[in-house]
Enzyme design. Sequence first.
Site, mmCIF file in Angstrom:
data_model
loop_
_atom_site.group_PDB
_atom_site.id
_atom_site.type_symbol
_atom_site.label_atom_id
_atom_site.label_comp_id
_atom_site.label_asym_id
_atom_site.label_seq_id
_atom_site.Cartn_x
_atom_site.Cartn_y
_atom_site.Cartn_z
ATOM 1 C CB SER A 1 -8.092 0.559 6.230
ATOM 2 O OG SER A 1 -8.746 1.802 6.273
ATOM 3 C CB SER B 1 -8.094 3.425 3.163
ATOM 4 O OG SER B 1 -7.195 2.954 4.148
ATOM 5 C CE LYS C 1 -3.820 1.978 2.732
ATOM 6 N NZ LYS C 1 -4.587 1.807 4.007
#
Length: 515
Positions: A211, A187, A108
Site C-alpha cells: 500500500s 491504498s 493518510k
Amino acid sequence: MAQPRSQLAAVILAVVAVAGGRCSGYTGFEFREATVDAIQLGFKNGSITSTALVLFYLDQINSLNPLLHAVIEVNPDALQQAAHADTERASSSDRSGGPLHGIPVLLKDNIATRDRLNTTAGSLALLGSVVRRDAGVAARLRAAGAVILGKANPSEWSNFRPVKDGWSARGGQTLNPYVLSADPCASSTGPAVAAAANMAAVTLGTETDGSILCPSSLNSMVGIKPTVGLTSRAGVIPVTPRQDTVGPICRTVPDAVHVLDVIVGYDALDAEATGSASKYIPVGGYGQFLRMDGLRGKRIGIPNGFFIEGAYGKGKIQLRVYQEHFATMRKHGAIVIENIDIASNLTALLGDIFANENIAMQAEFKLSLNAYLSDLPYSPVRSLSDVIAFNIAHPMEERLQDFGQPRMIAAERTNGIGSVEKAAIQRLNELSADGLEKLMEKYQLDAIVTPNSEASGLFAIGGMPAITVPAGYDGRGVPFGICFGGLKGYEPRLIEMSYAFELATKVRRMPGFKP
Ligand SMILES: *[C@@H]1O[C@H](CO)[C@@H](O)[C@H](O)[C@H]1NC(C)=O
Ligand SMILES: *[C@@H]1O[C@H](CO)[C@@H](O)[C@H](O)[C@H]1NC(C)=O
Ligand SMILES: *[C@@H]1O[C@H](CO)[C@@H](O)[C@H](O)[C@H]1NC(C)=O
C-alpha cells in the site's frame, strides 16, 4: 476552502512578500518541488515562512483536489500551527531547527489525530468518531514542530474492503496526476498523489502489503515501507499488526528520510513491536546514510521472474529502462547479481503467500479492528459487524452494488486465531525463511531489486523494509518505480542505495495531467 482562487492567490503573494521583507524583499522561493532541505534553507534566509507554505499547499489543494480527490480534509488549524512555527523560529526556541519544524505534512486518513480532523479510513461509518489521542507517529510529527495539513484519501478500510483502487466513500475516486485514466494504485493513494501534485510538502502512508510501494511507484514518488515495528501503529486503523507499518511518501529520498527520522521509535502503546525494532534505529539517525557513493560495493540481487515482458503489464520500454538502471548501478560500484532464484516457481510462491496471508489477515483484521473501535471514546460503529451493517444501510454512498464487502463478511465469520490461522501464519514464516531470507543469505545480498510493488508480498510476510524510487515513464507517460528491499533493519543500506540511485538517475518530473 470556499475562498475564490484568485483571492487566495493574492493572500499568498502578500504573505510571501511580508515574509521576504524581513531580508531583502521577495526572494522568489520556488514552492513547486520544494524539498525539506530547501524549505529549511528558505526559513533560515528569510525567503519563506511556514504560513506561506501552508497557503501555497492550500491553494494547490483548492485548485487540484476537485480533479484528483487526493485530500479528504484540510486541517482548519493548519495556518495557526504554521504561524506558531514561524513565531517559534523567530524566537529560536529549542524546538526549531529540526528538519520537519514548520513543514506541512499530510496524513493518510487511517492515522488518528486528536484535533478537529476526522479519522475514518475513508469510510462514512467512522465519521464523527472521536479518538483518544494522536497516533504515535502523529504525536512525533507534532513534537517535531510539523504542521498537520490534513488527511489524504485511502482506499476504504486501508484496502481490506476491495474497492476500485484509490476510491473511498468519503474521498471519492483519486486519479493519477500523470495520466488521469491510469491506475493510481491503492491504498495510500491520496498521500502519493498529493505529494506528486505538490499538494503537500511530505506525506505519510501505511502498508500492509504493497500500500505504500504501489501508489508510490505509479505516481513517481519515493516510498519507504519501514521494518514492521520501526514506526508505531498505535492509533492507526489496522489491518493486521503482523504486517502493518507506517512510512513516508515523498518526492525525494532525503525528504522521506527526514520524515522517517522523526516518526521512528519506541511507543508504549505499541510496545512489543516498537520495542523489538528499536534496536535497528541507528545512533545519529538515518540522514547519515544519504551518501552519494551509496551504491559502491553493494551486492544487489535481481531475482528471476520479475523483469519479464507482459508480467504486470510491463512492456519493452520498462524492461529496457530497468536494464539501463542495472548498468547505472554497476557503473556506480554495485555488484549486480542476476539469474538467481527466490523460488523454483515464483508464481507458485506468490500465490502461496497470497492465499495464506488472506487466511491469517481475515481473522487478524477482525480482532484488531474491533480492538481499535472499542477503544474510541465515541464512535457510531463499535465493531466490524457494525461496519458491515452500516454499509448495508448505506448501499449508495458505500457503492455496495459495485464493490460489495465480501472480505469484510468473511473476516466477520472468523473466530480468533485458531488452528487454521496458526497454520497459515507458520506457512508464511516458512515462505519468508525459505524465500527472501535464504536468498539474501546465500548470495550475501544488501538488497533485492524488483519492479514497482511486485515483490511486496515477500517484504510483507517477514515484516521486511523496502524503498521504491522513480524509475521511468511508459509510452503513455505513466510512472513506474524500482524497489530496493532487504531484511529487517536494513533501512540504512537501502537508503544508501536508493539515494545514490536517485542522484544518478533523477527520474522524477512533475505530473502533466494527461487524459
Ligand atoms: C534562500 O534559500 C532558497 C533555497 O531554499 C533560495 O531559493 C533563495 O534564493 C534563498 N534566498 C536568499 C535571499 O538567499
Ligand atoms: C469532520 O466531520 C464532520 C462531520 O461529522 C464535519 O462537520 C467536519 O467538518 C469534519 N472535520 C473537518 C476538519 O473537515
Ligand atoms: C508454477 O506455478 C503455477 C501456479 O501454481 C503453475 O500454474 C505453473 O504451471 C508452474 N510452472 C512451472 C514451470 O512449474
